[in-house]
Design a protein around this motif. Sequence first.
Motif, PDB file in Angstrom:
ATOM      1  N   THR A 130     -11.212   2.284   8.351  1.00 34.53           N
ATOM      2  CA  THR A 130     -10.572   1.799   9.569  1.00 34.53           C
ATOM      3  C   THR A 130     -11.636   1.443  10.583  1.00 34.53           C
ATOM      4  N   SER A 147       2.264   2.466   2.639  1.00 39.91           N
ATOM      5  CA  SER A 147       2.023   3.189   3.887  1.00 39.91           C
ATOM      6  C   SER A 147       2.602   2.406   5.043  1.00 39.91           C
ATOM      7  N   VAL A 182      -7.129   0.161   2.512  1.00 39.20           N
ATOM      8  CA  VAL A 182      -7.242   1.197   1.495  1.00 39.20           C
ATOM      9  C   VAL A 182      -8.415   0.814   0.607  1.00 39.20           C
ATOM     10  N   ASN A 190      -2.981   6.190   7.460  1.00 39.27           N
ATOM     11  CA  ASN A 190      -3.632   5.570   8.613  1.00 39.27           C
ATOM     12  C   ASN A 190      -4.302   6.633   9.463  1.00 39.27           C
ATOM     13  N   ARG A 225      -9.622   5.417   2.772  1.00 41.94           N
ATOM     14  CA  ARG A 225      -9.284   4.408   3.773  1.00 41.94           C
ATOM     15  C   ARG A 225     -10.496   4.120   4.630  1.00 41.94           C
ATOM     16  N   THR A 254      -7.562  -1.996   9.186  1.00 43.17           N
ATOM     17  CA  THR A 254      -7.602  -0.866   8.271  1.00 43.17           C
ATOM     18  C   THR A 254      -7.368  -1.372   6.855  1.00 43.17           C
ATOM     19  N   CYS A 269       0.812  -1.211   0.000  1.00 40.30           N
ATOM     20  CA  CYS A 269       0.000   0.000   0.000  1.00 40.30           C
ATOM     21  C   CYS A 269       0.846   1.263   0.000  1.00 40.30           C
ATOM     22  N   THR A 300      -2.750   8.290  -1.559  1.00 40.47           N
ATOM     23  CA  THR A 300      -3.546   7.334  -0.792  1.00 40.47           C
ATOM     24  C   THR A 300      -3.710   7.856   0.626  1.00 40.47           C
TER      25      THR A 300
END
Length: 136
Positions: A99, A21, A91, A75, A97, A89, A19, A72
């Motif tokens: 979560t 991230s 994407v 978090n 996103r 969580t 991702c 993107t």
Amino acid sequence: MRMPMIVIAVLTAFAAAACGSTVPAGHLVSARCQAPRGSVSLTLTDTIPAPRVTTKAGSYITVTVPAWHWGTATNVQATTSGVLRQVCTMVTHDHGRLTVLKAARAGSSHLGATVRPASNLLMPAWGGIVIVTPSR
């Protein structure tokens, strides 16, 4: 079914790399992240006052971070430690996103997210507030 921590760590590292991230250790990034029925939901916005929800300790909160036209969504970060615990969580298809958090104890916390990669021209910042009351 509980996964051994080593499996969660490997999945987290793999998902974070895929991702682009970072995910705190022990948090599960999944292809499917869903809270139980009847959960409270909150969509983070860039408005003032920030949207807020109130829920009881032990309940689940579904937090949506909107998509942005580049990058993107990052978090979701909580400002008050221990009030909320991240369950999972993911994407979304449009690079937003989703979560799921669990209300761990009474208190309140501001939630925030942005987008990665950062831009020098305009950087979105989304926020919201969760207030957790004691369960009775």
